[in-house]
Design a protein around this motif. Structure first.
Motif, PDB file in Angstrom:
ATOM      1  N   LEU A   1       0.859  -1.176   0.000  1.00  0.00           N
ATOM      2  CA  LEU A   1       0.000   0.000   0.000  1.00  0.00           C
ATOM      3  C   LEU A   1       0.898   1.229   0.000  1.00  0.00           C
ATOM      4  O   LEU A   1       1.774   1.362   0.853  1.00  0.00           O
ATOM      5  N   GLU A   2       0.689   2.102  -0.992  1.00  0.00           N
ATOM      6  CA  GLU A   2       1.454   3.341  -1.082  1.00  0.00           C
ATOM      7  C   GLU A   2       0.504   4.503  -1.319  1.00  0.00           C
ATOM      8  O   GLU A   2      -0.628   4.310  -1.773  1.00  0.00           O
ATOM      9  N   ILE A   3       0.973   5.690  -1.053  1.00  0.00           N
ATOM     10  CA  ILE A   3       0.238   6.898  -1.390  1.00  0.00           C
ATOM     11  C   ILE A   3       0.923   7.506  -2.602  1.00  0.00           C
ATOM     12  O   ILE A   3       2.119   7.791  -2.569  1.00  0.00           O
ATOM     13  N   ARG A   4       0.162   7.675  -3.667  1.00  0.00           N
ATOM     14  CA  ARG A   4       0.687   8.267  -4.900  1.00  0.00           C
ATOM     15  C   ARG A   4       0.274   9.734  -4.945  1.00  0.00           C
ATOM     16  O   ARG A   4      -0.912  10.049  -4.950  1.00  0.00           O
ATOM     17  N   ALA A   5       1.263  10.628  -4.942  1.00  0.00           N
ATOM     18  CA  ALA A   5       0.989  12.064  -4.983  1.00  0.00           C
ATOM     19  C   ALA A   5       0.759  12.505  -6.430  1.00  0.00           C
ATOM     20  O   ALA A   5       1.235  11.867  -7.369  1.00  0.00           O
ATOM     21  N   GLY A   6       0.027  13.604  -6.571  1.00  0.00           N
ATOM     22  CA  GLY A   6      -0.220  14.158  -7.904  1.00  0.00           C
ATOM     23  C   GLY A   6      -1.249  13.376  -8.690  1.00  0.00           C
ATOM     24  O   GLY A   6      -1.280  13.432  -9.910  1.00  0.00           O
ATOM     25  N   LYS A   7      -2.110  12.640  -8.004  1.00  0.00           N
ATOM     26  CA  LYS A   7      -3.102  11.804  -8.674  1.00  0.00           C
ATOM     27  C   LYS A   7      -4.512  12.282  -8.341  1.00  0.00           C
ATOM     28  O   LYS A   7      -4.804  12.633  -7.203  1.00  0.00           O
TER      29      LYS A   7
END
Length: 122
Positions: free
Chosen positions: A37-43
């Motif tokens: 589980l990751e947090i993708r920025a700019g999405k």
């Protein structure tokens, strides 16, 4: 000299995964050792999205934190994502009245969600 690093296990006080979410992730993971589980920025319109990525055998990162899903499978989380934005999260699995099924993340660090619920702000 080679050093080994013991990954830190995340207990329910730090990251909670409901039984329906564990069962759903176990089906998706299949024979792989886990999912990250990751947090993708700019999405998305909220600016961030939660991203689940299958981890093939042998590709686990020794620095990742983890939560047990059962049968040797794990949910992995990068320490930077966890300590910055995922501490205290609950991961659940929901099915609505028309049959839509999805992972639902309840995160006390969110300050908002977009209208469709796919992206979040912190």
């Amino acid at each position: 000299m080679t050093e080994t690093i013991d990954r830190q296990e995340l207990n329910d006080g730090l990251l909670k995964i409901t039984d329906p979410a564990r069962e759903h992730m176990a089906k998706i993971i299949g024979s792989n050792p886990g999912v990250r589980l990751e947090i993708r920025a700019g999405k998305g319109c909220g600016g961030n999205e939660y991203d689940f990525t299958l981890i093939p055998p042998g590709k686990e990162d020794a620095l990742d934190l983890y939560a047990e899903l059962g049968e040797g499978r794990k949910l992995y989380v990068r320490p930077m994502d966890f300590f910055a934005k995922l501490t205290g999260v609950t991961i659940d699995f929901k099915e609505d009245t028309v049959g839509n099924r999805r992972i639902h993340i309840i995160n006390p660090h969110e300050t908002g969600r977009c209208g469709c619920g796919e992206s979040v702000t912190f």
